[in-house]
Design a protein around this motif. Structure first.
Motif, PDB file in Angstrom:
ATOM      1  N   TYR A   8       0.869  -1.179   0.000  1.00 52.23           N
ATOM      2  CA  TYR A   8       0.000   0.000   0.000  1.00 52.23           C
ATOM      3  C   TYR A   8       0.904   1.227   0.000  1.00 52.23           C
ATOM      4  O   TYR A   8       1.746   1.385   0.893  1.00 52.23           O
ATOM      5  CB  TYR A   8      -0.906   0.000   1.235  1.00 52.23           C
ATOM      6  CG  TYR A   8      -1.715   1.275   1.373  1.00 52.23           C
ATOM      7  CD1 TYR A   8      -2.794   1.517   0.533  1.00 52.23           C
ATOM      8  CD2 TYR A   8      -1.394   2.230   2.332  1.00 52.23           C
ATOM      9  CE1 TYR A   8      -3.535   2.676   0.644  1.00 52.23           C
ATOM     10  CE2 TYR A   8      -2.129   3.391   2.454  1.00 52.23           C
ATOM     11  CZ  TYR A   8      -3.196   3.611   1.614  1.00 52.23           C
ATOM     12  OH  TYR A   8      -3.933   4.766   1.727  1.00 52.23           O
ATOM     13  N   TRP A   9       0.758   2.056  -1.004  1.00 49.06           N
ATOM     14  CA  TRP A   9       1.533   3.284  -1.152  1.00 49.06           C
ATOM     15  C   TRP A   9       0.628   4.437  -0.747  1.00 49.06           C
ATOM     16  O   TRP A   9      -0.296   4.781  -1.476  1.00 49.06           O
ATOM     17  CB  TRP A   9       1.981   3.454  -2.601  1.00 49.06           C
ATOM     18  CG  TRP A   9       2.761   2.298  -3.151  1.00 49.06           C
ATOM     19  CD1 TRP A   9       2.255   1.097  -3.572  1.00 49.06           C
ATOM     20  CD2 TRP A   9       4.168   2.222  -3.329  1.00 49.06           C
ATOM     21  NE1 TRP A   9       3.264   0.289  -4.017  1.00 49.06           N
ATOM     22  CE2 TRP A   9       4.451   0.955  -3.885  1.00 49.06           C
ATOM     23  CE3 TRP A   9       5.220   3.119  -3.088  1.00 49.06           C
ATOM     24  CZ2 TRP A   9       5.749   0.551  -4.186  1.00 49.06           C
ATOM     25  CZ3 TRP A   9       6.502   2.709  -3.401  1.00 49.06           C
ATOM     26  CH2 TRP A   9       6.760   1.450  -3.933  1.00 49.06           C
ATOM     27  N   GLN A  10       0.870   5.015   0.414  1.00 54.30           N
ATOM     28  CA  GLN A  10       0.020   6.090   0.919  1.00 54.30           C
ATOM     29  C   GLN A  10       0.222   7.339   0.080  1.00 54.30           C
ATOM     30  O   GLN A  10       1.337   7.809  -0.089  1.00 54.30           O
ATOM     31  CB  GLN A  10       0.349   6.387   2.378  1.00 54.30           C
ATOM     32  CG  GLN A  10      -0.589   7.379   3.007  1.00 54.30           C
ATOM     33  CD  GLN A  10      -0.319   7.509   4.502  1.00 54.30           C
ATOM     34  OE1 GLN A  10       0.591   6.905   5.036  1.00 54.30           O
ATOM     35  NE2 GLN A  10      -1.128   8.302   5.165  1.00 54.30           N
ATOM     36  N   GLY A  11      -0.870   7.859  -0.471  1.00 56.04           N
ATOM     37  CA  GLY A  11      -0.805   9.018  -1.354  1.00 56.04           C
ATOM     38  C   GLY A  11      -0.546  10.305  -0.610  1.00 56.04           C
ATOM     39  O   GLY A  11      -0.949  10.478   0.532  1.00 56.04           O
ATOM     40  N   GLY A  12       0.144  11.193  -1.250  1.00 57.69           N
ATOM     41  CA  GLY A  12       0.372  12.535  -0.729  1.00 57.69           C
ATOM     42  C   GLY A  12      -0.440  13.512  -1.560  1.00 57.69           C
ATOM     43  O   GLY A  12      -1.593  13.773  -1.279  1.00 57.69           O
ATOM     44  N   SER A  13       0.165  13.991  -2.634  1.00 56.77           N
ATOM     45  CA  SER A  13      -0.530  14.934  -3.510  1.00 56.77           C
ATOM     46  C   SER A  13      -1.466  14.225  -4.491  1.00 56.77           C
ATOM     47  O   SER A  13      -2.300  14.847  -5.112  1.00 56.77           O
ATOM     48  CB  SER A  13       0.495  15.776  -4.272  1.00 56.77           C
ATOM     49  OG  SER A  13       1.333  14.936  -5.044  1.00 56.77           O
ATOM     50  N   THR A  14      -1.317  12.905  -4.657  1.00 59.44           N
ATOM     51  CA  THR A  14      -2.230  12.135  -5.512  1.00 59.44           C
ATOM     52  C   THR A  14      -2.870  11.033  -4.669  1.00 59.44           C
ATOM     53  O   THR A  14      -2.534  10.855  -3.507  1.00 59.44           O
ATOM     54  CB  THR A  14      -1.477  11.486  -6.695  1.00 59.44           C
ATOM     55  OG1 THR A  14      -0.497  10.582  -6.159  1.00 59.44           O
ATOM     56  CG2 THR A  14      -0.799  12.519  -7.562  1.00 59.44           C
ATOM     57  N   ALA A  15      -3.766  10.289  -5.273  1.00 57.04           N
ATOM     58  CA  ALA A  15      -4.437   9.199  -4.569  1.00 57.04           C
ATOM     59  C   ALA A  15      -3.438   8.105  -4.200  1.00 57.04           C
ATOM     60  O   ALA A  15      -2.367   7.980  -4.803  1.00 57.04           O
ATOM     61  CB  ALA A  15      -5.539   8.626  -5.450  1.00 57.04           C
ATOM     62  N   SER A  16      -3.810   7.326  -3.229  1.00 63.15           N
ATOM     63  CA  SER A  16      -2.981   6.192  -2.823  1.00 63.15           C
ATOM     64  C   SER A  16      -2.932   5.165  -3.947  1.00 63.15           C
ATOM     65  O   SER A  16      -3.746   5.184  -4.859  1.00 63.15           O
ATOM     66  CB  SER A  16      -3.551   5.566  -1.559  1.00 63.15           C
ATOM     67  OG  SER A  16      -3.561   6.506  -0.514  1.00 63.15           O
ATOM     68  N   ASN A  17      -1.970   4.261  -3.859  1.00 68.48           N
ATOM     69  CA  ASN A  17      -1.799   3.240  -4.876  1.00 68.48           C
ATOM     70  C   ASN A  17      -1.616   1.896  -4.180  1.00 68.48           C
ATOM     71  O   ASN A  17      -1.285   1.839  -3.001  1.00 68.48           O
ATOM     72  CB  ASN A  17      -0.579   3.578  -5.741  1.00 68.48           C
ATOM     73  CG  ASN A  17      -0.669   3.010  -7.141  1.00 68.48           C
ATOM     74  OD1 ASN A  17      -1.261   1.963  -7.364  1.00 68.48           O
ATOM     75  ND2 ASN A  17      -0.059   3.699  -8.088  1.00 68.48           N
ATOM     76  N   HIS A  18      -1.836   0.829  -4.913  1.00 68.33           N
ATOM     77  CA  HIS A  18      -1.674  -0.528  -4.411  1.00 68.33           C
ATOM     78  C   HIS A  18      -0.868  -1.303  -5.437  1.00 68.33           C
ATOM     79  O   HIS A  18      -0.990  -1.061  -6.632  1.00 68.33           O
ATOM     80  CB  HIS A  18      -3.026  -1.225  -4.245  1.00 68.33           C
ATOM     81  CG  HIS A  18      -4.004  -0.438  -3.442  1.00 68.33           C
ATOM     82  ND1 HIS A  18      -4.179  -0.620  -2.099  1.00 68.33           N
ATOM     83  CD2 HIS A  18      -4.863   0.554  -3.786  1.00 68.33           C
ATOM     84  CE1 HIS A  18      -5.096   0.210  -1.650  1.00 68.33           C
ATOM     85  NE2 HIS A  18      -5.533   0.933  -2.659  1.00 68.33           N
TER      86      HIS A  18
END
Length: 171
Positions: free
Chosen positions: A70-80
């Motif tokens: 799980y890649w927690q989003g900063g300026s964009t949505a999170s990613n998986h």
């Protein structure tokens, strides 16, 4: 081309799941991406049955790693992402503490081609990894660097890195 890659990955996953189900270890990892976004990873590992170059110094072995990140989003949505990689490990000899180094190259699928400031170009990525740590009593703790890139298959190919601290245990 995309359906062919998906079919190949699904076939590899199904073949690997049977070996992973036999004796799976579990790994939990936390870290940061190269852009300082938080990364959380869970994985299942199945050790290779073979050992090579065994000596008083140590031996070479490895494992299959099936991971979800799980890649927690900063300026964009999170990613998986979901990845599958064979990983080779050189484990140094030791009675209670056994240091090791590892390296592997596998494949990954991301839910989106955008990850913060990085444009991945495609959901299909290659996963390169380097790590080191220590094993003890059926457990391990270590540090790992993971790099994802589509190897220029499709542009743009910004790629992304993750640097994690992980804990692995056997069941």
């Amino acid at each position: 081309m995309k359906p062919l890659i998906s079919l190949a990955l699904a076939s590899a996953l199904s073949l690997s799941l049977s070996s992973l189900a036999q004796a799976a270890d579990v790994t939990a990892a936390i870290g940061q991406s190269g852009d300082s976004e938080m990364v959380y990873r869970l994985g299942l590992q199945s050790n290779f049955e073979s050992r090579w170059w065994a000596s008083d110094t140590g031996h070479l072995s490895g494992y299959w790693d099936l991971g979800y990140t799980y890649w927690q989003g900063g300026s964009t949505a999170s990613n998986h992402s979901v990845s599958l990689a064979p990983v080779f490990v050189y484990e140094f000899a030791g009675n209670t503490l056994r240091p090791y180094i590892e390296a592997g190259i596998g494949v990954a699928l991301f839910s989106s081609t955008e990850l913060d400031k990085n444009r991945l170009g495609s959901s299909f990525q290659f996963e390169d990894r380097l790590g080191f740590g220590v094993r003890f009593s059926g457990q391990e703790i270590g540090l790992r660097a993971l790099h994802y890139s589509n190897a220029g298959i499709k542009q743009p190919n910004d790629g992304v890195e993750a640097y994690t601290l992980h804990y692995r245990t056997s069941f």
